[in-house]
Design a protein around this motif. Sequence first.
Motif, PDB file in Angstrom:
ATOM      1  N   ARG A  23      29.302  19.111  31.929  1.00 50.88           N
ATOM      2  CA  ARG A  23      29.293  18.198  33.073  1.00 50.88           C
ATOM      3  C   ARG A  23      28.969  18.883  34.403  1.00 50.88           C
ATOM      4  O   ARG A  23      29.206  18.318  35.463  1.00 50.88           O
ATOM      5  N   ASP A  24      28.427  20.087  34.361  1.00 51.98           N
ATOM      6  CA  ASP A  24      28.253  20.829  35.616  1.00 51.98           C
ATOM      7  C   ASP A  24      26.873  21.467  35.758  1.00 51.98           C
ATOM      8  O   ASP A  24      26.734  22.580  36.249  1.00 51.98           O
ATOM      9  N   TYR A  25      25.837  20.750  35.317  1.00 55.02           N
ATOM     10  CA  TYR A  25      24.484  21.268  35.522  1.00 55.02           C
ATOM     11  C   TYR A  25      24.154  21.253  37.020  1.00 55.02           C
ATOM     12  O   TYR A  25      24.616  20.378  37.766  1.00 55.02           O
ATOM     13  N   PRO A  26      23.377  22.217  37.488  1.00 53.44           N
ATOM     14  CA  PRO A  26      23.018  22.234  38.907  1.00 53.44           C
ATOM     15  C   PRO A  26      22.144  21.039  39.274  1.00 53.44           C
ATOM     16  O   PRO A  26      21.328  20.586  38.463  1.00 53.44           O
ATOM     17  N   LYS A  27      22.321  20.535  40.495  1.00 50.61           N
ATOM     18  CA  LYS A  27      21.511  19.411  40.952  1.00 50.61           C
ATOM     19  C   LYS A  27      20.079  19.851  41.204  1.00 50.61           C
ATOM     20  O   LYS A  27      19.824  20.972  41.637  1.00 50.61           O
ATOM     21  N   LYS A  28      19.146  18.933  40.918  1.00 54.24           N
ATOM     22  CA  LYS A  28      17.732  19.197  41.154  1.00 54.24           C
ATOM     23  C   LYS A  28      17.110  18.013  41.879  1.00 54.24           C
ATOM     24  O   LYS A  28      17.522  16.861  41.685  1.00 54.24           O
ATOM     25  N   THR A  29      16.124  18.299  42.687  1.00 52.36           N
ATOM     26  CA  THR A  29      15.347  17.227  43.297  1.00 52.36           C
ATOM     27  C   THR A  29      14.315  16.744  42.286  1.00 52.36           C
ATOM     28  O   THR A  29      14.073  17.399  41.257  1.00 52.36           O
ATOM     29  N   TRP A  30      13.688  15.602  42.582  1.00 46.92           N
ATOM     30  CA  TRP A  30      12.633  15.095  41.714  1.00 46.92           C
ATOM     31  C   TRP A  30      11.500  16.123  41.608  1.00 46.92           C
ATOM     32  O   TRP A  30      10.953  16.360  40.531  1.00 46.92           O
ATOM     33  N   HIS A  31      11.170  16.770  42.712  1.00 41.97           N
ATOM     34  CA  HIS A  31      10.108  17.773  42.698  1.00 41.97           C
ATOM     35  C   HIS A  31      10.484  18.943  41.789  1.00 41.97           C
ATOM     36  O   HIS A  31       9.633  19.461  41.038  1.00 41.97           O
ATOM     37  N   GLU A  32      11.732  19.350  41.808  1.00 46.11           N
ATOM     38  CA  GLU A  32      12.177  20.455  40.945  1.00 46.11           C
ATOM     39  C   GLU A  32      12.126  20.058  39.474  1.00 46.11           C
ATOM     40  O   GLU A  32      11.766  20.879  38.603  1.00 46.11           O
ATOM     41  N   TRP A  33      12.464  18.810  39.177  1.00 46.86           N
ATOM     42  CA  TRP A  33      12.393  18.344  37.793  1.00 46.86           C
ATOM     43  C   TRP A  33      10.956  18.346  37.277  1.00 46.86           C
ATOM     44  O   TRP A  33      10.722  18.588  36.088  1.00 46.86           O
ATOM     45  N   LEU A  34      10.018  18.068  38.176  1.00 48.28           N
ATOM     46  CA  LEU A  34       8.612  18.055  37.760  1.00 48.28           C
ATOM     47  C   LEU A  34       8.162  19.416  37.234  1.00 48.28           C
ATOM     48  O   LEU A  34       7.205  19.500  36.461  1.00 48.28           O
ATOM     49  N   HIS A  35       8.857  20.465  37.638  1.00 44.85           N
ATOM     50  CA  HIS A  35       8.490  21.820  37.228  1.00 44.85           C
ATOM     51  C   HIS A  35       9.557  22.450  36.337  1.00 44.85           C
ATOM     52  O   HIS A  35       9.641  23.665  36.224  1.00 44.85           O
ATOM     53  N   SER A  36      10.381  21.614  35.707  1.00 43.29           N
ATOM     54  CA  SER A  36      11.446  22.096  34.835  1.00 43.29           C
ATOM     55  C   SER A  36      11.302  21.483  33.448  1.00 43.29           C
ATOM     56  O   SER A  36      10.779  20.374  33.305  1.00 43.29           O
ATOM     57  N   PRO A  37      11.751  22.182  32.421  1.00 45.18           N
ATOM     58  CA  PRO A  37      11.738  21.573  31.071  1.00 45.18           C
ATOM     59  C   PRO A  37      12.724  20.428  30.991  1.00 45.18           C
ATOM     60  O   PRO A  37      13.823  20.491  31.566  1.00 45.18           O
ATOM     61  N   TYR A  38      12.347  19.372  30.282  1.00 45.21           N
ATOM     62  CA  TYR A  38      13.218  18.212  30.124  1.00 45.21           C
ATOM     63  C   TYR A  38      14.275  18.479  29.054  1.00 45.21           C
ATOM     64  O   TYR A  38      14.018  19.175  28.059  1.00 45.21           O
ATOM     65  N   PHE A  39      15.457  17.912  29.266  1.00 43.50           N
ATOM     66  CA  PHE A  39      16.506  17.981  28.244  1.00 43.50           C
ATOM     67  C   PHE A  39      17.437  16.794  28.444  1.00 43.50           C
ATOM     68  O   PHE A  39      17.414  16.122  29.476  1.00 43.50           O
ATOM     69  N   ASN A  40      18.261  16.544  27.449  1.00 45.23           N
ATOM     70  CA  ASN A  40      19.269  15.484  27.506  1.00 45.23           C
ATOM     71  C   ASN A  40      20.622  16.112  27.214  1.00 45.23           C
ATOM     72  O   ASN A  40      20.849  16.662  26.133  1.00 45.23           O
ATOM     73  N   VAL A  41      21.526  16.038  28.185  1.00 41.95           N
ATOM     74  CA  VAL A  41      22.832  16.672  28.065  1.00 41.95           C
ATOM     75  C   VAL A  41      23.633  16.138  26.878  1.00 41.95           C
ATOM     76  O   VAL A  41      24.510  16.824  26.341  1.00 41.95           O
ATOM     77  N   PHE A  42      23.318  14.916  26.433  1.00 39.03           N
ATOM     78  CA  PHE A  42      24.076  14.314  25.339  1.00 39.03           C
ATOM     79  C   PHE A  42      23.572  14.710  23.949  1.00 39.03           C
ATOM     80  O   PHE A  42      24.257  14.466  22.962  1.00 39.03           O
ATOM     81  N   THR A  43      22.387  15.301  23.877  1.00 37.73           N
ATOM     82  CA  THR A  43      21.805  15.602  22.567  1.00 37.73           C
ATOM     83  C   THR A  43      22.685  16.514  21.718  1.00 37.73           C
ATOM     84  O   THR A  43      22.954  16.194  20.547  1.00 37.73           O
TER      85      THR A  43
END
Length: 297
Positions: free
Chosen positions: A209-229
């Motif tokens: 429950r403590d992933y670092p916050k990211k802006t939309w721009h930062e997400w565009l350059h980050s790998p996608y994941f789902n914390v619930f997987t």
Amino acid sequence: MKLKIFSPAKLNLFLSITGRRSDGYHELETLFQLLNVGDEILFEYEESKVITEKPKIELFFSKKTHHHKFTRNITLHPKEDNLIIKAADLLYEFAVERNLKRKFTDISILLDKKMPLGAGLGAGSSNAASTLIALNQIWQLYLPVDILAKIAVNLGADVPIFIINRSAFATGVGDVITPVDLNERWYLLIFPNKSIPTQALFQSNLLKRDYPKKTWHEWLHSPYFNVFTPVASKLFNEVQEAIDWLTNYSEPFMSGTGSTVFAIFEDHEQALNIQKKVPSMWWSIVAKGVNSNQLLY
């Protein structure tokens, strides 16, 4: 009179939890991708029969018989804990409390259920949003989208996204929405016939429950994941089995709190060819990602 509305499904292309509020709600960051597949809802009413008391809402639905066949038999749906009924009641109460001009009529609702429930596709939330949109028109309330979205959040954090009808980046509890334009790609969705109770995952000690916050721009350059997987795949073997199978053909992701897993394709035919190989015991569909949908028709 009849009014038919499309109730689209969605995917969460990524989903992160960045904290937990004092009221117990989780702070999220997620990307909602609307799809061109979903349920259909038919509203029938007599325009001339305007009433002053609370309208009677009758809800019927096409009954699901097994994992990928739906009958056309009309069955009365139990009203308890149904988001369509809750949405109608909430809109009625809002209109009465604020003494809005309205033309209440009794409504008969037929839900043609095509999407599985408890699958992370937002099916129940989308049905609730579609009900608010349709009754706003039928009852001639003419509430703007932003007001409907504020009403919708009382039904669930992801209900407003279907009111706004836009693919979007969402933060807060999922209610702070920034519409975005996404490439319209193709998705193979696999539902391994296991409906997952959302509450079970949110309450799990395995959940980070403590992933670092990211802006939309930062997400565009980050790998996608789902914390619930990792939580869903640990608690429910069906999810892990679907992930393992899809890994043979493409990178697998899970939507929402599951249990639908999906893969992303640029080519429609490629997605269809892999769908042909999906084990027959699972429900599957190929859908196109869209930035918005035509809802009323």
